[in-house]
Motif scaffolding. Structure first.
Motif, PDB file in Angstrom:
ATOM      1  N   SER A 168       0.843  -1.197   0.000  1.00 29.46           N
ATOM      2  CA  SER A 168       0.000   0.000   0.000  1.00 29.46           C
ATOM      3  C   SER A 168       0.876   1.244   0.000  1.00 29.46           C
ATOM      4  O   SER A 168       2.075   1.177   0.305  1.00 29.46           O
ATOM      5  CB  SER A 168      -0.899   0.003   1.236  1.00 29.46           C
ATOM      6  OG  SER A 168      -0.112   0.164   2.416  1.00 29.46           O
ATOM      7  N   VAL A 169       0.288   2.369  -0.338  1.00 24.63           N
ATOM      8  CA  VAL A 169       1.012   3.637  -0.288  1.00 24.63           C
ATOM      9  C   VAL A 169       1.487   3.892   1.140  1.00 24.63           C
ATOM     10  O   VAL A 169       2.626   4.336   1.367  1.00 24.63           O
ATOM     11  CB  VAL A 169       0.119   4.796  -0.779  1.00 24.63           C
ATOM     12  CG1 VAL A 169       0.834   6.131  -0.608  1.00 24.63           C
ATOM     13  CG2 VAL A 169      -0.274   4.589  -2.235  1.00 24.63           C
ATOM     14  N   TRP A 172       4.539   1.852   1.891  1.00 20.57           N
ATOM     15  CA  TRP A 172       5.708   2.388   1.191  1.00 20.57           C
ATOM     16  C   TRP A 172       6.278   3.599   1.929  1.00 20.57           C
ATOM     17  O   TRP A 172       7.495   3.715   2.099  1.00 20.57           O
ATOM     18  CB  TRP A 172       5.352   2.748  -0.238  1.00 20.57           C
ATOM     19  CG  TRP A 172       6.432   3.519  -0.946  1.00 20.57           C
ATOM     20  CD1 TRP A 172       6.359   4.778  -1.458  1.00 20.57           C
ATOM     21  CD2 TRP A 172       7.784   3.082  -1.186  1.00 20.57           C
ATOM     22  NE1 TRP A 172       7.548   5.158  -2.008  1.00 20.57           N
ATOM     23  CE2 TRP A 172       8.449   4.140  -1.855  1.00 20.57           C
ATOM     24  CE3 TRP A 172       8.481   1.920  -0.905  1.00 20.57           C
ATOM     25  CZ2 TRP A 172       9.777   4.052  -2.244  1.00 20.57           C
ATOM     26  CZ3 TRP A 172       9.819   1.828  -1.289  1.00 20.57           C
ATOM     27  CH2 TRP A 172      10.454   2.886  -1.952  1.00 20.57           C
ATOM     28  N   PRO A 212       0.244  -3.424  -7.666  1.00 20.88           N
ATOM     29  CA  PRO A 212      -0.561  -2.201  -7.547  1.00 20.88           C
ATOM     30  C   PRO A 212      -0.786  -1.603  -8.932  1.00 20.88           C
ATOM     31  O   PRO A 212       0.078  -1.715  -9.809  1.00 20.88           O
ATOM     32  CB  PRO A 212       0.316  -1.286  -6.682  1.00 20.88           C
ATOM     33  CG  PRO A 212       1.212  -2.207  -5.931  1.00 20.88           C
ATOM     34  CD  PRO A 212       1.465  -3.364  -6.845  1.00 20.88           C
ATOM     35  N   ASP A 213      -1.966  -0.995  -9.139  1.00 21.62           N
ATOM     36  CA  ASP A 213      -2.232  -0.434 -10.466  1.00 21.62           C
ATOM     37  C   ASP A 213      -1.391   0.819 -10.703  1.00 21.62           C
ATOM     38  O   ASP A 213      -0.699   1.306  -9.802  1.00 21.62           O
ATOM     39  CB  ASP A 213      -3.723  -0.164 -10.663  1.00 21.62           C
ATOM     40  CG  ASP A 213      -4.277   0.909  -9.716  1.00 21.62           C
ATOM     41  OD1 ASP A 213      -3.546   1.845  -9.349  1.00 21.62           O
ATOM     42  OD2 ASP A 213      -5.460   0.802  -9.347  1.00 21.62           O
ATOM     43  N   ASN A 215      -2.089   3.949 -11.104  1.00 23.79           N
ATOM     44  CA  ASN A 215      -2.401   5.112 -10.268  1.00 23.79           C
ATOM     45  C   ASN A 215      -1.779   4.984  -8.888  1.00 23.79           C
ATOM     46  O   ASN A 215      -1.244   5.963  -8.343  1.00 23.79           O
ATOM     47  CB  ASN A 215      -3.921   5.293 -10.150  1.00 23.79           C
ATOM     48  CG  ASN A 215      -4.559   5.770 -11.439  1.00 23.79           C
ATOM     49  OD1 ASN A 215      -3.912   6.432 -12.255  1.00 23.79           O
ATOM     50  ND2 ASN A 215      -5.828   5.434 -11.642  1.00 23.79           N
ATOM     51  N   GLU A 216      -1.840   3.788  -8.325  1.00 23.95           N
ATOM     52  CA  GLU A 216      -1.229   3.563  -7.010  1.00 23.95           C
ATOM     53  C   GLU A 216       0.291   3.729  -7.083  1.00 23.95           C
ATOM     54  O   GLU A 216       0.904   4.341  -6.201  1.00 23.95           O
ATOM     55  CB  GLU A 216      -1.573   2.166  -6.503  1.00 23.95           C
ATOM     56  CG  GLU A 216      -3.029   1.969  -6.104  1.00 23.95           C
ATOM     57  CD  GLU A 216      -3.309   0.544  -5.702  1.00 23.95           C
ATOM     58  OE1 GLU A 216      -3.665   0.308  -4.531  1.00 23.95           O
ATOM     59  OE2 GLU A 216      -3.171  -0.359  -6.564  1.00 23.95           O
ATOM     60  N   GLN A 217       0.884   3.201  -8.146  1.00 26.01           N
ATOM     61  CA  GLN A 217       2.338   3.326  -8.286  1.00 26.01           C
ATOM     62  C   GLN A 217       2.748   4.776  -8.512  1.00 26.01           C
ATOM     63  O   GLN A 217       3.785   5.220  -7.999  1.00 26.01           O
ATOM     64  CB  GLN A 217       2.819   2.429  -9.425  1.00 26.01           C
ATOM     65  CG  GLN A 217       2.648   0.937  -9.124  1.00 26.01           C
ATOM     66  CD  GLN A 217       3.259   0.052 -10.179  1.00 26.01           C
ATOM     67  OE1 GLN A 217       4.379   0.265 -10.623  1.00 26.01           O
ATOM     68  NE2 GLN A 217       2.517  -0.974 -10.597  1.00 26.01           N
ATOM     69  N   GLU A 219       1.161   7.319  -7.316  1.00 26.69           N
ATOM     70  CA  GLU A 219       1.027   7.975  -6.011  1.00 26.69           C
ATOM     71  C   GLU A 219       2.227   7.652  -5.123  1.00 26.69           C
ATOM     72  O   GLU A 219       2.722   8.515  -4.387  1.00 26.69           O
ATOM     73  CB  GLU A 219      -0.265   7.538  -5.327  1.00 26.69           C
ATOM     74  CG  GLU A 219      -0.520   8.289  -4.023  1.00 26.69           C
ATOM     75  CD  GLU A 219      -1.823   7.899  -3.349  1.00 26.69           C
ATOM     76  OE1 GLU A 219      -2.068   8.385  -2.222  1.00 26.69           O
ATOM     77  OE2 GLU A 219      -2.601   7.107  -3.935  1.00 26.69           O
ATOM     78  N   MET A 220       2.714   6.410  -5.204  1.00 24.51           N
ATOM     79  CA  MET A 220       3.904   6.041  -4.439  1.00 24.51           C
ATOM     80  C   MET A 220       5.111   6.879  -4.863  1.00 24.51           C
ATOM     81  O   MET A 220       5.903   7.332  -4.025  1.00 24.51           O
ATOM     82  CB  MET A 220       4.216   4.547  -4.623  1.00 24.51           C
ATOM     83  CG  MET A 220       3.224   3.615  -3.963  1.00 24.51           C
ATOM     84  SD  MET A 220       3.636   1.870  -4.266  1.00 24.51           S
ATOM     85  CE  MET A 220       2.192   1.061  -3.567  1.00 24.51           C
TER      86      MET A 220
END
Length: 247
Positions: A168-169, A172, A212-213, A215-217, A219-220
């Motif tokens: 998860s963000v 991370w 992770p999709d 968008n999640e990556q 955001e990370m």
């Protein structure tokens, strides 16, 4: 100014995401080092490049260069200094995996001329490390960094990977804060890339592992920049962050 890269292609166990050339036949290390020493001599004789260049970085990558015996690393370094024009202030880095070094070995690396360490931590979550095939635990990584400082190293890097399955963000960002807390002056934060030919590629292709999709990556990555820059790190390259003077 130029740099010298020495690839040490040995690992105790190959990680499922890695597509760098590496092998697990540790019994070959002695003969490999002898071959590297011969290669240095050959390169010196056959290349005009060495006559006109001064080298200000030496980098032992891998694989797992910290599997070298101290005497082997020293032989390679002595040969490089004998055959090439090396700056007296050269940055000499060795990649080290937690689980392959202790305080005594780190101190010995410093004694033979290594002045920068790059630890392949990848994550401070044990479940991530187990999935990736790493041989160390989170606690091993933390202790190694502390041992490095106690051994007199000031120039230390930690490698971390984001975009791991199930990550998860929030998790991370916890990784980033742990690296900051340890006080290392350089952090390399890489987005996981699924390379063809690796076990991870097959797991993802067959639907057994989900990443992770995008968008999640994304955001990370944005959180990486925000978190590290707010902690005083300079974002000087797409995946690299450093305190001033440690780029």
């Amino acid at each position: 100014m130029s740099g010298i890269y020495i690839h040490i292609p040995f690992c105790e166990r190959k990680c499922i995401y890695c597509d760098f050339y590496s092998i697990e036949k540790l019994s070959w290390i002695d003969s490999f080092v002898d071959s590297v020493l011969r290669e240095i001599e050959i390169f010196k004789k056959e290349s005009d490049f060495t006559e006109t260049s001064c080298f200000d970085t030496i980098y032992f990558g891998g694989g797992t260069p910290s599997l070298l015996k101290i005497s082997q690393a020293e032989k390679i370094l002595n040969s490089l200094y004998k055959n090439f024009q090396i700056s007296p202030n050269a940055e000499v880095t060795i990649e080290a995996n937690p689980g392959t070094v202790d305080k005594e070995k780190l101190f010995s690396f410093k004694e033979v001329g290594v002045n920068r360490l790059s630890f392949g931590v990848q994550s401070f979550f044990d479940e991530d490390l187990k999935f990736l095939g790493r041989i160390h635990t989170s606690q091993d990584a933390i202790e190694c960094v502390k041992f490095a400082f106690e051994s007199g190293f000031e120039n230390i890097n930690i490698d971390l990977i984001f975009g791991l399955p199930g990550q998860s963000v929030k998790d991370w960002v916890k990784n980033l804060h742990k690296a900051i807390e340890l006080g290392v002056p350089h952090i390399s934060a890489y987005n996981l890339i699924v390379e063809k030919g690796t076990p991870l590629y097959e797991l993802v292709r067959n639907g057994k592992v989900k990443l992770p999709d995008e968008n999640e990556q994304a955001e990370m990555y944005e959180m990486t920049m925000e978190t590290l820059e707010s902690a005083g790190y300079i974002h000087y390259e797409v995946s690299n962050y450093a305190h001033e003077g440690f780029e």
